[in-house]
Design a protein around this motif. Structure first.
Motif, short mmCIF file in Angstrom:
data_model
loop_
_atom_site.label_atom_id
_atom_site.label_comp_id
_atom_site.label_asym_id
_atom_site.label_seq_id
_atom_site.Cartn_x
_atom_site.Cartn_y
_atom_site.Cartn_z
N PRO A 6 63.17 15.70 -85.02
CA PRO A 6 63.25 14.97 -83.76
C PRO A 6 63.80 15.88 -82.67
O PRO A 6 64.29 16.97 -82.95
CB PRO A 6 64.24 13.84 -84.06
CG PRO A 6 65.05 14.34 -85.20
CD PRO A 6 64.19 15.29 -85.97
N GLN A 41 65.05 5.92 -81.96
CA GLN A 41 64.34 5.45 -83.14
C GLN A 41 65.23 4.55 -84.02
O GLN A 41 64.84 3.45 -84.40
CB GLN A 41 63.85 6.65 -83.95
CG GLN A 41 63.23 6.20 -85.26
CD GLN A 41 62.39 7.30 -85.89
OE1 GLN A 41 62.28 8.40 -85.37
NE2 GLN A 41 61.78 6.99 -87.00
N HIS B 85 65.95 9.41 -91.90
CA HIS B 85 64.63 9.38 -91.29
C HIS B 85 63.62 8.63 -92.14
O HIS B 85 62.49 8.42 -91.74
CB HIS B 85 64.11 10.80 -91.05
CG HIS B 85 64.75 11.44 -89.86
ND1 HIS B 85 64.67 12.79 -89.61
CD2 HIS B 85 65.48 10.91 -88.85
CE1 HIS B 85 65.32 13.06 -88.50
NE2 HIS B 85 65.83 11.94 -88.02
N ILE B 101 58.36 3.01 -81.02
CA ILE B 101 58.77 4.39 -81.32
C ILE B 101 57.62 5.29 -81.74
O ILE B 101 57.82 6.45 -82.04
CB ILE B 101 59.85 4.43 -82.44
CG1 ILE B 101 59.26 3.90 -83.76
CG2 ILE B 101 61.07 3.64 -82.04
CD1 ILE B 101 60.13 4.20 -84.95
N PHE B 104 56.42 6.25 -87.76
CA PHE B 104 57.63 6.55 -88.52
C PHE B 104 57.56 8.00 -89.00
O PHE B 104 56.47 8.54 -89.20
CB PHE B 104 57.73 5.64 -89.74
CG PHE B 104 58.01 4.20 -89.40
CD1 PHE B 104 59.31 3.78 -89.17
CD2 PHE B 104 56.98 3.29 -89.31
CE1 PHE B 104 59.58 2.46 -88.86
CE2 PHE B 104 57.25 1.96 -89.01
CZ PHE B 104 58.54 1.54 -88.78
#
Ligand code: ZN
Lengths: 107, 116
Positions: A6, A41, B85, B101, B104
């Motif tokens: 990210p 997120q 994550h 978002i 994934f």
């Protein structure tokens, strides 16, 4: 591999920076909830999950049979975990039956 | 690298990934005793059941996507892969989350584990 990191600016979230085995299925939710700097997120996922949990818990509580409640109040929070667990079990049983019916209707 | 960790695997998880867990010294156990719950499909009945359980509703349990095992045992990025994550939300929420978002992170790992 197609794994992507990210953005650096988002790396402050404890859901993103914690590597290794200090996180697990048991503590993850609590760790995210106590994190001050959630990335977009994790914020979105956490909020969506919390809304879902609230709704589902609401349906479990309101599905209670009123006749057993002396106060006559269906919306009241269960007094203890065993009570909630019992309600949850009944609720799940009903859900399973409902799903079965739906399947039969479709065929 | 998973020395002594107790994991539970949904029936949706490929056999190879369970083997990988064991090869990296993880232990496979039942749902009650596991500290790590892995699934590759939130819509699978065994995973759906967890997402409807009281433990989940009361924030005591989360399910992770089993692609974590591919990613974390890939030698290049071994130490840097955060388990966070790979959080796997209930199937009925995924579309809603995706809208906000994008995809994934566990969906970005497209390369399946090659059979030995
Ligand atoms: Zn994050």
């Amino acid at each position: 591999t197609t794994y992507k990191d990210p953005k650096i600016s988002e790396l402050r979230c404890s859901g993103c920076i914690t590597t290794g085995l200090s996180l697990n299925s048991r503590n993850f939710c609590k760790i995210l909830q106590s994190c001050q700097h959630l990335c977009d997120q994790h914020k979105v996922i956490l909020q969506t999950e919390m809304r879902y949990k609230r709704n589902l818990k609401g349906s479990i509580i309101s599905s209670k049979d009123c006749s057993t409640d002396s106060a006559g109040n269906c919306e009241e929070m269960p007094k203890n975990i065993a009570d909630l667990q019992a309600k949850h079990d009944t609720f799940m049983e009903k859900q399973t039956k409902k799903e079965k019916c739906n399947l039969e209707d479709e065929s | 690298m998973f020395g002594g960790c107790r994991g539970w695997f949904s029936q949706s998880v490929a056999r190879e990934l369970c083997d990988l867990w064991v090869a990296e010294r993880g232990v496979i156990t039942n749902q009650e005793e596991a500290d790590y719950l892995f699934s590759s499909d939130a819509a699978h009945p065994d995973t759906k059941r967890i997402h409807e359980s009281l433990d989940y509703l009361e924030d005591r349990i989360e399910v992770f996507h089993s692609n974590y095992l591919n990613a974390s045992t890939n030698s290049e990025i071994k130490i840097t892969v955060p388990l966070g994550h790979f959080l796997l939300p209930p199937a009925c929420l995924q579309e809603e989350i995706r809208k906000q978002i994008g995809s994934f992170i566990w969906e970005q790992i497209t390369e399946p584990l090659k059979p030995q």
